[in-house]
Scaffold this motif. Structure first.
Motif, PDB file in Angstrom:
ATOM      1  N   ASN A 134     -95.978   5.601  60.731  1.00 10.08           N
ATOM      2  CA  ASN A 134     -94.750   6.416  60.719  1.00 10.08           C
ATOM      3  C   ASN A 134     -93.467   5.582  60.762  1.00 10.08           C
ATOM      4  O   ASN A 134     -92.392   6.102  61.065  1.00 10.08           O
TER       5      ASN A 134
ATOM      6  N   GLN B 120     -90.696   4.223  58.764  1.00 12.26           N
ATOM      7  CA  GLN B 120     -90.184   4.519  57.422  1.00 12.26           C
ATOM      8  C   GLN B 120     -89.854   3.251  56.636  1.00 12.26           C
ATOM      9  O   GLN B 120     -90.039   3.207  55.412  1.00 12.26           O
TER      10      GLN B 120
ATOM     11  N   MET C 299     -96.921   6.664  54.986  1.00 10.54           N
ATOM     12  CA  MET C 299     -96.444   6.871  56.353  1.00 10.54           C
ATOM     13  C   MET C 299     -97.576   6.660  57.355  1.00 10.54           C
ATOM     14  O   MET C 299     -97.373   6.106  58.443  1.00 10.54           O
ATOM     15  N   GLU C 300     -98.779   7.094  56.992  1.00 13.94           N
ATOM     16  CA  GLU C 300     -99.918   6.907  57.887  1.00 13.94           C
ATOM     17  C   GLU C 300    -100.249   5.428  58.044  1.00 13.94           C
ATOM     18  O   GLU C 300    -100.472   4.933  59.144  1.00 13.94           O
TER      19      GLU C 300
ATOM     20  N   ASP D 145     -97.405  10.571  52.226  1.00 10.57           N
ATOM     21  CA  ASP D 145     -98.179  10.797  53.449  1.00 10.57           C
ATOM     22  C   ASP D 145     -99.073   9.599  53.761  1.00 10.57           C
ATOM     23  O   ASP D 145     -99.176   9.162  54.920  1.00 10.57           O
TER      24      ASP D 145
END
Length: 469
Positions: free
Chosen positions: A442, A444, A437-438, A434
């Motif tokens: 976002n 990948q 990704m932050e 998380d």
């Protein structure tokens, strides 16, 4: 089909008996896997062949018309000291063998010797020639101080002296077929260095990359060595492994520190003997791929706790480079910032933004635990949010501020020790995903780079979480 020569220099076979020459050539080319062979049945031609060809090893008969073997041995050792000579005689005479060894012969064999012993002697001589050539190249590079092929390193953005010294060392070992071990923290660019080594090697084959982290022994063997038809249920046809695909080129094994003990044995055999067995096959195959390994782990410590084989560790130590972290070469930050700004703008189809003057000061004061990969993620995130004018400092302040706070907390104590209840390993992994990704907005690909895993592995984990929820 691989047409690369093995070894990279010629092996000259000298004997006046043509049937023996043909038989010797079949032994060297078949079980031995040597393809760079020259034959000579007239000993008077040897000086010309040595002058016209890059010969590293001579297999020399003693009893020949015109010029005898001992006379040739003396001339070779005097005029071509870099060439190794193995005597192959029809006579088993101790005095003659001792005399030849004193004159400089690498080894002495009787022609009736077992095939395996002869091939072992030739392999040892080939290794000796390679080591001598590598040492000579290293000395030449140390005195030269200038890169002969700077274009090979164009994809690595740096001007730091430590990196330029590494480039010089890589040029000096370019002709070697020994494995290369690349060490460094996650995100420093080990895969870029591996690419440079491949380009310098001038191999005719391609570079094949394999991330071995998480591969169990069977998957590792199948991935690298392939399998024969019927090797296991579902193996309906023969499949070539990555070693075969890298023939004449480079096999790059990333995350080598995570290799299981059983797989370490298989890799050791590949490096040591230059041969492997596809799953379900009893016939060994020769490998002509140069092996490059990389890890961010302390292999010496893993050897001490017996989780990594000592013999494999020393095999991988033939050539070793350690890539310094970004915090030790901060002079590269301005170059990298400009490079990543242009790269991100091109990928996002935006004009290249103008960085604010205070941005460099902020970046130069940050320790970059994620190294070059973290800087790239920062820049990409900032450019993706950029609407025009001067680039905003918000993303950089957010990330470097948070990074410094986390680092200060980690320096004081383990951050998990402050929690009233510890998360499970799965929960901790989810938190890391998380956070990555932050930080990556976002994206990948960038998040996977921050985590030090492949993008498909991250995508798979995200899909699994969605399916559970």
């Amino acid at each position: 089909m691989n047409d690369a020569l093995n070894p990279e220099f010629s092996i000259l076979m000298v004997d006046d008996e043509l049937p023996w020459l043909r038989s010797l050539g079949m032994i060297l080319e078949g079980p031995g896997g040597f393809t760079n062979l020259l034959q000579c049945s007239d000993s008077r031609e040897v000086p010309r062949l040595l002058a016209e060809h890059d010969i590293g090893l001579v297999l020399l008969d003693l009893t020949m018309p015109h010029v005898g073997g001992e006379e040739l041995l003396q001339r070779i050792t005097e005029e071509h000291p870099e060439v190794q000579v193995i005597i192959l005689s029809g006579m088993n005479q101790l005095e003659t063998a001792v005399r030849c060894m004193r004159q400089g012969a690498f080894d002495y064999f009787v022609k009736t010797v077992e095939e395996d012993r002869l091939l072992d002697g030739v392999r040892r001589a080939v290794r000796m020639v390679r080591l001598q050539r590598e040492n000579h190249a290293i000395r030449r590079r140390l005195f030269g101080r200038r890169l002969e092929r700077p274009e090979v390193f164009d994809h690595i953005v740096t001007r730091h002296p430590s990196m330029l010294a590494i480039f010089g060392y890589l040029e000096s070992i370019a002709a070697s077929r020994q494995p290369v071990l690349i060490l460094g923290e996650s995100g420093v660019g080990k895969e870029l260095v591996a690419r440079a080594v491949h380009l310098l090697s001038n191999g005719r084959g391609e570079q094949v990359n394999v991330n071995v982290a998480g591969l169990d022994d069977n998957v590792f063997a199948d991935t690298l060595f392939g399998h024969a038809r019927g090797a296991y249920t579902g193996a309906e046809r023969e499949r070539a492994g990555m070693v075969e695909k890298a023939a004449g080129g480079t096999l790059f094994l990333d995350e080598i520190g995570d290799l299981s003990p059983a797989s370490q044995v298989k890799l050791l055999r590949l490096i040591q003997e230059g041969e492997y067995y596809p799953l379900g096959s009893d016939t060994p195959r020769q490998s002509s791929a140069r092996i490059i390994c990389a890890t961010n782990q302390d292999l010496a410590a893993k050897v001490s706790d017996r989780s990594f084989r000592k013999d494999l560790y020393y095999r991988l130590h033939a050539h070793q480079v350690r890539i310094p972290p970004l915090r030790e070469r901060k002079e590269d930050i301005p170059l990298l910032l400009d490079h990543f700004l242009r790269k991100a703008a091109a990928e996002l189809n935006k004009p290249v933004p103008t960085p604010p003057p205070e941005l460099l000061d902020l970046l130069m004061s940050y320790s970059f635990p994620g190294n070059v990969r973290e800087l790239e993620a920062m820049v990409h995130d900032a450019v993706s949010r950029h609407e025009g004018g001067v680039l905003s400092m918000a993303v950089f302040r957010e990330r470097t501020g948070e990074g410094r706070e986390l680092q200060r907390t980690a320096d004081r104590e383990n951050i998990f020790a402050m929690l009233p209840e510890l998360p499970t390993l799965s929960e901790a992994a989810d938190m890391l995903v998380d956070a990555a990704m932050e930080r990556a907005g976002n994206n990948q690909t960038l998040a996977a780079r921050l985590l030090g895993i492949s993008q498909p592995a991250l995508s798979k984990r995200l899909r699994q979480r969605r399916s559970v929820s």
